[in-house]
Design a protein around this motif. Structure first.
Motif, PDB file in Angstrom:
ATOM      1  N   ALA A 153     -22.094  15.794   6.622  1.00 35.01           N
ATOM      2  CA  ALA A 153     -21.145  16.952   6.718  1.00 35.01           C
ATOM      3  C   ALA A 153     -19.742  16.839   5.866  1.00 35.01           C
ATOM      4  CB  ALA A 153     -20.807  17.421   8.214  1.00 35.01           C
ATOM      5  N   LEU A 154     -19.207  15.660   5.567  1.00 40.01           N
ATOM      6  CA  LEU A 154     -18.219  15.286   4.951  1.00 40.01           C
ATOM      7  C   LEU A 154     -18.429  15.974   3.252  1.00 40.01           C
ATOM      8  CD1 LEU A 154     -17.101  12.183   6.185  1.00 40.01           C
ATOM      9  CD2 LEU A 154     -15.945  14.000   6.718  1.00 40.01           C
ATOM     10  N   PRO A 155     -17.232  16.408   2.847  1.00 43.25           N
ATOM     11  CA  PRO A 155     -17.298  16.713   1.462  1.00 43.25           C
ATOM     12  C   PRO A 155     -17.532  15.158   0.701  1.00 43.25           C
ATOM     13  CG  PRO A 155     -15.061  17.361   2.208  1.00 43.25           C
ATOM     14  CD  PRO A 155     -15.720  16.482   3.357  1.00 43.25           C
ATOM     15  N   LEU A 156     -18.608  15.737  -0.371  1.00 43.33           N
ATOM     16  CA  LEU A 156     -19.151  14.356  -1.221  1.00 43.33           C
ATOM     17  C   LEU A 156     -18.368  13.337  -1.693  1.00 43.33           C
ATOM     18  CD1 LEU A 156     -21.691  13.242  -2.592  1.00 43.33           C
ATOM     19  CD2 LEU A 156     -21.433  14.756  -4.680  1.00 43.33           C
ATOM     20  N   ASP A 157     -16.806  14.009  -2.193  1.00 40.79           N
ATOM     21  CA  ASP A 157     -15.796  13.153  -2.758  1.00 40.79           C
ATOM     22  C   ASP A 157     -15.249  12.145  -1.742  1.00 40.79           C
ATOM     23  OD1 ASP A 157     -14.752  15.248  -1.553  1.00 40.79           O
ATOM     24  OD2 ASP A 157     -13.016  15.108  -2.893  1.00 40.79           O
ATOM     25  N   VAL A 158     -15.175  12.823  -0.486  1.00 40.28           N
ATOM     26  CA  VAL A 158     -14.896  12.153   0.728  1.00 40.28           C
ATOM     27  C   VAL A 158     -15.927  11.002   0.978  1.00 40.28           C
ATOM     28  CG1 VAL A 158     -14.134  11.816   3.041  1.00 40.28           C
ATOM     29  CG2 VAL A 158     -13.319  13.758   1.532  1.00 40.28           C
ATOM     30  N   SER A 159     -17.115  11.246   0.977  1.00 36.99           N
ATOM     31  CA  SER A 159     -17.957  10.312   1.365  1.00 36.99           C
ATOM     32  C   SER A 159     -18.197   9.245   0.643  1.00 36.99           C
ATOM     33  CB  SER A 159     -19.633  10.951   1.370  1.00 36.99           C
ATOM     34  OG  SER A 159     -19.720  11.973   2.731  1.00 36.99           O
ATOM     35  N   LEU A 160     -17.960   9.469  -0.894  1.00 39.59           N
ATOM     36  CA  LEU A 160     -17.969   8.409  -2.095  1.00 39.59           C
ATOM     37  C   LEU A 160     -16.913   7.433  -1.927  1.00 39.59           C
ATOM     38  CD1 LEU A 160     -18.952  10.831  -5.051  1.00 39.59           C
ATOM     39  CD2 LEU A 160     -20.512   9.192  -3.641  1.00 39.59           C
TER      40      LEU A 160
END
Length: 254
Positions: free
Chosen positions: A66-73
């Motif tokens: 559910a996190l934004p992709l940039d945060v996950s990366l």
């Protein structure tokens, strides 16, 4: 008995000798990456059980679909070292120290990190895709999976085991690891099980590409260097011949 011994030597002999020689000669100095990874898992395990520690760990190392992709990366590198809250940490510590240590010796530190992070990232991205396509598809997940905590070293451990077996030509071991992960995903079709299958597939692709193209660029660079050296020598010879010709021409002029 002799047949079983011969089969074991054929399967694990090269791996055992390689690891034993390095471990005896260098001891812990042979596996600094494995030691660091194990220490980080222990550290995160302690911190997340302290008052306010779980919130801190969640903000720096916990990945969810559910996190934004940039945060996950950004969080994925540390998420590998964040153990599950509901599993005994000693299991993760033992797996990481043994498998990362063997991989560090057999594959090298750089390749160990590449395999661990790429396969972990592949699982993280797979979870996002599965949530998007939904449960109506074979590899889809219901929406609530987007909020499941997706951390831990298990995908990296599975991937490294495949690459180690591939490098040492331990085909039976590689097949058993792959079959076990597929069986787990079939019997327990959850996020972790499917991520392990994704890790196996990604590891096989990495191992295969290294076998095929592993020495391609070194050979290309060596060829370019050789061609450059030959061209430089030829250029110097041309200059020398031209200089001698001009000198000879100047000598015959009255």
């Amino acid at each position: 008995m002799a047949t079983a011994r011969a089969a074991a030597v054929a399967e694990w002999g090269t791996l055992f000798v390689t690891v034993r020689d390095q471990a005896v000669r260098k001891k812990f100095a042979a596996v600094p990456l494995a030691t660091t990874a194990t220490s980080l898992i222990l550290l995160f395990s302690i911190v997340q059980h302290l008052p306010g520690g779980e919130r801190f760990v969640n903000h720096i190392g916990v990945v969810r679909a559910a996190l934004p992709l940039d945060v996950s990366l950004l969080r994925t590198p540390l998420s590998l070292y964040v153990p599950a809250l509901d599993l005994p940490v000693w299991g993760a510590l033992a797996q990481v120290f043994v498998v990362f240590g063997v991989a560090e010796i057999v594959l090298g530190r750089r390749m160990t990190l590449v395999v661990a992070y790429v396969c972990t990232l592949a699982g993280t991205l797979f979870a996002r895709v599965g949530v998007v396509i939904g449960p109506d598809h074979l590899f889809g997940f219901p929406k609530w999976v987007a909020y499941v905590r997706d951390t831990g070293p298990s995908a990296a451990v599975v991937a490294l085991a495949i690459c180690i077996a591939f490098r040492c030509r331990a085909w039976l071991t590689a097949g058993l690891v792959a079959a076990t992960m597929v069986g787990e995903a079939v019997v327990l079709p959850n996020l972790a099980g499917l991520e392990h299958v994704v890790a196996v597939i990604t590891a096989l692709l990495i191992a295969g590409s290294v076998e095929v193209f592993g020495d391609f660029w070194p050979r290309v660079l060596a060829g370019v260097g050789a061609a450059t050296s030959v061209a430089a020598v030829a250029s110097r010879e041309v200059v020398a011949v031209e200089a001698r010709r001009r000198t000879s021409a100047g000598a015959v002029i009255p």
